[in-house]
Design a protein around this motif. Sequence first.
Motif, PDB file in Angstrom:
ATOM      1  N   GLN A  10     -10.881  -3.271   8.794  1.00  0.00           N
ATOM      2  CA  GLN A  10     -11.281  -4.416   9.585  1.00  0.00           C
ATOM      3  C   GLN A  10     -12.490  -4.105  10.461  1.00  0.00           C
ATOM      4  O   GLN A  10     -13.389  -4.937  10.638  1.00  0.00           O
ATOM      5  CB  GLN A  10     -10.091  -4.870  10.464  1.00  0.00           C
ATOM      6  N   THR A  54      -7.142   3.176   6.992  1.00  0.00           N
ATOM      7  CA  THR A  54      -6.075   2.258   7.396  1.00  0.00           C
ATOM      8  C   THR A  54      -6.624   0.841   7.440  1.00  0.00           C
ATOM      9  O   THR A  54      -7.831   0.600   7.290  1.00  0.00           O
ATOM     10  CB  THR A  54      -5.510   2.658   8.761  1.00  0.00           C
ATOM     11  N   ASN A  55      -5.740  -0.108   7.665  1.00  0.00           N
ATOM     12  CA  ASN A  55      -6.153  -1.508   7.762  1.00  0.00           C
ATOM     13  C   ASN A  55      -7.082  -1.726   8.947  1.00  0.00           C
ATOM     14  O   ASN A  55      -8.014  -2.532   8.892  1.00  0.00           O
ATOM     15  CB  ASN A  55      -4.922  -2.405   7.877  1.00  0.00           C
ATOM     16  N   ARG A  64       0.841  -1.198   0.000  1.00  0.00           N
ATOM     17  CA  ARG A  64       0.000   0.000   0.000  1.00  0.00           C
ATOM     18  C   ARG A  64       0.872   1.241   0.000  1.00  0.00           C
ATOM     19  O   ARG A  64       1.919   1.307   0.647  1.00  0.00           O
ATOM     20  CB  ARG A  64      -0.890   0.011   1.247  1.00  0.00           C
TER      21      ARG A  64
END
Length: 447
Positions: free
Chosen positions: A362, A357-358, A347
């Motif tokens: 999530q 963001t990750n 990324r």
Amino acid sequence: MKLLIKILALNCAFFCFKSYSADKIPAINEGIYTYECDYEDSTFRVTENNFSECEAVIKNGILVYGYFPSVREGFSQYQPTSAPTCSYRDLLNDGSNYFVTCSGSFESAPLDPESTESPKRWTSEVIGKLSDRQQDSESFLCPDPNYPNGPTEYNHEMWCYELEQELDPDCPAPTDSDPFVFGTGSGQTSICFPVSDGRQCEIKTDVNGGYYVPVSFGSIEPVPCTPDPEPEPDPEPTEPPDTRPPPEDTDPTVSPDTMGALNKVNKNLDSINKNMISGYESNDERLDRLAKETQNSNELLSSIKKNTLEDNDTLTDIKTGQANTNNLLEKIEKNTAPESFSFSANRKQGGLNDIFTNEDIQQIKTEIEEKQTEFNEYIETIKSESSSLFTLDTSIAGGYQEHKIVVKGVEIETGISRFSDFFKLISGAILLVATLTALYILLGKNG
């Protein structure tokens, strides 16, 4: 679909052709037909404008095959009194088959000139036939000057063939693999291809501009036609030398006196001198001829040397072109060789990647799963509440009112019970509508 049809049409314009090849065209018929004349033991063909030949045979057959009554005693044989006539009957009403009826008038007169009896008259008829109508093969013509050979029958049709052209000696011999190039309808012309020694292969096209290109030419493009260079003429041969004159004879006899002997000596010396001079002249002439022949040989050798040098230059140019082509192919091979490469899918930093963001992604996935679980539980709750509130029973109990009357001894039902079968058919639809309405009320209320 329209695009497919257009593509097929364009392909057909270039690759489709008529049922006859470019070296022949159909012969033109003048419209003359022939028939088979059939009468007794005579069978022959006549043209449609010459039926009189068939009529003549049938008319002559009246006396041979026609019926005549017996000649009475004292009367002559039946003799014609007028020229016979013929009539036609079209059997199929299409002009292909005719019955030809020919009749003639005859009479048998008394042999006694003073007899008062009348001549016996009789009309005799015979019938022939005209059939098997066909086009006259001799009426076909080949008026096109480009296709004068014919007409010739091929596959039950008459054709005119193209005038055979003399093959250019600079062109390769024709083969079955030579492709045909369609013309543009610009008329007959000449197409030229370059060959060795600066000469050209000249190909004559057909009337539509089409021609067969030698397959050995490959991708060689045609060039403007120019006259082939004329070869240098051979030197003129020298004239043969003149025939040597016969030598003068000497006098070998012996003279008895001195003066006679001296005269013979002088005469013999003069003959020897003339013979030597004649030999020198003949030798000089032959030497001159030999020198001229040598010069001619030198000129021919010089021409051969020049042509050989030109051929060597051409071969050198070909070799140079081949070498350049090989160098280019090597460069292309190097430039087209596959190169190793790698990539990464990490990324990137900055922009939206810093916002989403990750951890955020999530979290969104977790919330989606929770909502799906909540929705499934809500559906199950609705099912359980609906089953506790009501149940559906499609069975129909009860009866219908019956009201029967008797008309002329026949019992007729006039009550609602006569529609019982119909009500059974629509009961399912009524229950479905009622059920959907109840669900709408319940769910709408809970919502």
